[in-house]
Structures are given as C-alpha cells and as structure tokens.
Design an enzyme around this catalytic site. Structure first.
Site: not given
Ligand code: DGL
Length: 260
Positions: A73, A183
């Site tokens: 993430c 993301c």
């Molecule tokens: N997969 C997360 C990232 O890479 C998502 C972020 C979120 O939950 O807003 O930033």
C-alpha cells in the site's frame, strides 16, 4: 524460519496486484495476505490513523509467524514504514509511486501521477518527487472515490469511467506520455485506462519492482524457502469476500473472513 510465510497487507484488495507479482516470481514461498477493507480507504486519513492501522496489521501478521512483511500500500508505506522499521525487527518491503522509471522513460517531459491524498501529501513522496522531477512537469491527481468503487465491486462501472475521464483530462492537456499508478488498487484499472488513454502513454506501476526487492531482501537475510513441500497461500479479509475472490481469479484459495 525460511519456510515461514511472507506477510502482505493493504487497506483492501489493491495489494493483491502485488501478491500476484510476488507469487509469480517466488512460487515456492508461502504467503498470508491481509485485506483491511473494513478501514478502507486509508488515503483520506491522517498520518497518525494510517500509522496505527499499519501497526495493527503488522502485529497480526507477526502473530501469524511471518518472516518478512510487504506493505502493499503506497499510502501506508509513505506514511508509516519508517515507524514500522523502527518498531519491529523483521524486514519490511514498501511500495512508492514509480516516479524514477517514469522520469527516465518520458520523452515529452510531462508525467501524470494518480495516487491517494495520503501518498501525495506525505514527506516521503515529496522527497522522491523532488529528486527525480527537476526537469519534468508532474501532474499530480488524487484519485478520490476510486478505492471505494473497487472495494464495492464496481471496478467496471460507468461511475469509474467518468471519474477516470475527469482525472485524466488535465494530464492529457499537459501532454503526459507516462502515467504512474501510485496506489496498488489502481493496477486493476489498467484495462479501462488503456481504453481512455492514447496508445503512446505508458502506464507504470511498481508491482514487479516490489517483487524483485522482496526476493533480494529474502536472499540477503537467508530467508528464501528451501523446502519444496510446505507452501500455502492464505487470504484474510474483514470486508467483502466476494470482491477479493473476484480479483484473485484462482480456483482453490484459502479465503477467510476476519473480525478485526
Ligand atoms: N492500496 C492503497 C495504496 O496503495 C490504497 C489506499 C487507500 O486505501 O486509500 O495507496
């Protein structure tokens, strides 16, 4: 120790794109994937909340006996990985928007970055961005609403298409030739983005680089799994099992609901 699993967490299903790359490169490794979908999105939350959620996920994975943790993430990495590394002895791998490869590949000297508010406003992102973007125009765009739609199973919806059209407009006006997906959820947008972007615009994400880095850190710490018999891939979610299952596209997986 080396036969223990790799732990991977994300605010939701986005990190499955990273799990996929790790599984392809390191098929002999066992993995535990934790999807903290109940608390998604992390992006609009403040640094303290993101850090506390990351600590909660890390401690759960450590309690499952993981030998290394991949913070799959960008938002959790850019806001919390320094604290995680300080607090826990096991190795951590993080993910950040791939500005460097985009800066190298861009001929028009204009690139777009689609990421969460938490990532784009973090100190770590600013540091990396300044390092590689001195001769570049960088069009930053917060992907408001995208994570929520993916978490609700609305990846291929009209609403998603409209959001993306709006987010891409200023980038296309600036004549970007690289779009960085900052993301892990956004990886799943690739087929839609390909429809919306001119053919020459490259879509860049960091999944493969994270898998390579995971392999290299395992090697360095002598943690690569040498046993060929023990190998399991387990997935845990505190959100919708249907959504995680649809993105996994695997027949037989161990998927469990978690109250967490
Ligand atoms: N997969 C997360 C990232 O890479 C998502 C972020 C979120 O939950 O807003 O930033």
């Amino acid at each position: 120790m080396s036969s223990k699993p790799i732990g991977i967490f994300d605010s939701g299903v986005g990190g499955l794109s990273i799990w996929n790359e790790i599984h392809q490169l390191l098929p002999m490794e066992s993995t535990i994937y934790l999807s903290d979908s109940k608390h998604a999105p992390y992006g609009p939350k403040g640094q303290e909340v993101i850090t506390n959620l990351s600590i909660k996920n890390t401690e759960w994975l450590i309690n499952q006996g993981c030998k290394l943790i991949v913070v799959a993430c960008n938002t959790a990495t850019t806001n919390a990985i320094d604290i995680l590394r300080e607090k826990y002895a096991i190795p951590f791998i993080g993910i950040e928007p791939a500005i460097k490869p985009a800066a190298i590949q861009s001929k028009s000297k204009a690139i777009g970055i689609l990421a969460t508010k938490g990532t784009l406003s973090s100190r770590l992102f600013h540091k990396t961005s300044q390092l590689y973007s001195s001769d570049l125009l960088v069009v930053e765009q917060i992907g408001n609403g995208i994570v929520e739609l993916i978490e609700n199973g609305a990846l291929y919806s009209n609403e998603m298409k409209h959001l993306l059209q709006n987010y891409l407009e200023p980038m296309l006006e600036a004549e970007i030739d690289c779009l960085v997906l900052g993301c892990t959820h956004y990886h799943f947008l690739t087929p839609i983005l390909k429809e919306l972007l001119p053919e020459h615009v490259k879509i860049i994400d960091s999944g493969k680089a994270v898998a390579r880095q995971t392999m290299s850190v395992l090697e360095k710490n002598m943690l690569l799994n040498e046993k060929t018999t023990v190998k399991t891939n387990r997935f845990y979610t505190n959100g919708k099992e249907k959504v995680i299952a649809s993105l996994l596209k695997l027949e037989a997986v161990s998927l469990q609901k978690l109250e967490f």
